[in-house]
Design an enzyme around this catalytic site. Structure first.
Site, PDB file in Angstrom:
ATOM      1  N   SER A 109      26.007  -9.234 -45.690  1.00 38.90           N
ATOM      2  CA  SER A 109      27.095  -8.792 -46.563  1.00 38.90           C
ATOM      3  C   SER A 109      26.995  -7.310 -46.907  1.00 38.90           C
ATOM      4  CB  SER A 109      27.087  -9.598 -47.865  1.00 38.90           C
ATOM      5  OG  SER A 109      27.431 -10.942 -47.620  1.00 38.90           O
ATOM      6  N   GLN A 110      28.133  -6.733 -47.230  1.00 37.32           N
ATOM      7  CA  GLN A 110      28.235  -5.371 -47.738  1.00 37.32           C
ATOM      8  C   GLN A 110      27.271  -5.205 -48.925  1.00 37.32           C
ATOM      9  OE1 GLN A 110      32.048  -4.942 -49.482  1.00 37.32           O
ATOM     10  NE2 GLN A 110      31.877  -2.751 -49.880  1.00 37.32           N
TER      11      GLN A 110
END
Length: 221
Positions: free
Chosen positions: A69-70
């Site tokens: 994930s970011q």
């Protein structure tokens, strides 16, 4: 508990910039979360060919159709768990193991479930190499939770489901927090649930985009 390792300064500086410009600048204020994000070497959890992008402001592929994930989303979900250090946490979706490592910095125990054997073993190797001894990994259907070691003070789900799986709500301790993206394949919101007095109180945080949560209480394969 954690191993000491040497790394090039370029990665340490990239982490500092990531925390300052992507995370603190967007309103993450929990100092323990910020410290964990500064410490964990995110570049070790992505393929070598992608290491120059490890601290960029977007997710990256890790194989099996999954992503890391970011950084901001990792920080946002972690802060929402309100970890103080003595919790037992359930993570559904080990993935790269990066979120697992962040949780391991902040909680007493992390129980993490992954459905892809190759991802699980890769994450295990990295986490062991970094010296994390408070992480227990399992291959299986994370939508069923981990009833043998429940209840959990915090539960984090790193894939989006059509609704929160009932077994996860059942395994949430009184006063516990659950954070999960909920929605269909295209439109999802990050949801936080707090259990108080045996009741569940739900808060919508912000729109997100995650891979699908597949399992008995999620999307079907």
């Amino acid at each position: 508990m954690k191993a000491v390792f040497q790394e090039p300064d370029i990665y340490r500086r990239a982490r500092e910039r990531m925390v300052e410009t992507q995370i603190a600048a967007r309103g993450i204020t929990d100092e323990r979360v910020l410290a964990a994000m500064r410490k964990v070497p995110r570049h070790l959890f992505v393929d070598e060919a992608l290491r120059d992008q490890a601290y960029a402001d977007h997710p990256l592929p890790i194989g099996e159709g999954q992503t890391i994930s970011q950084p901001y989303i990792v920080a946002l979900m972690t802060e929402a768990l309100e970890l103080k250090g003595d919790e037992k946490v359930l993570e559904v979706g080990t993935g790269s193991g990066y979120q697992t490592a962040i949780l391991a910095e902040l909680a007493r125990w992390v129980y993490s479930i992954e459905r892809y054997p190759r991802l699980l073993e890769r994450a295990r190797r990295i986490l062991e190499a970094l010296g994390y001894t408070n992480v227990i990994l399992r291959l299986g259907d994370g939508t069923k939770g981990w009833p043998e070691v429940a209840p959990f003070e915090a539960i984090i789900v790193t894939a989006a489901g059509p609704k929160i799986p009932e077994p996860l709500l059942e395994q949430l301790a009184e006063g516990g927090r659950l954070v999960m993206p909920v929605g269909d394949e295209w439109s999802q919101y990050l949801v936080k649930v707090v259990k108080k007095g045996g009741k569940f109180y739900r808060q919508t945080l912000e729109p997100v985009r995650f891979v699908k949560l597949v399992g008995e209480y999620g999307f079907k394969e």
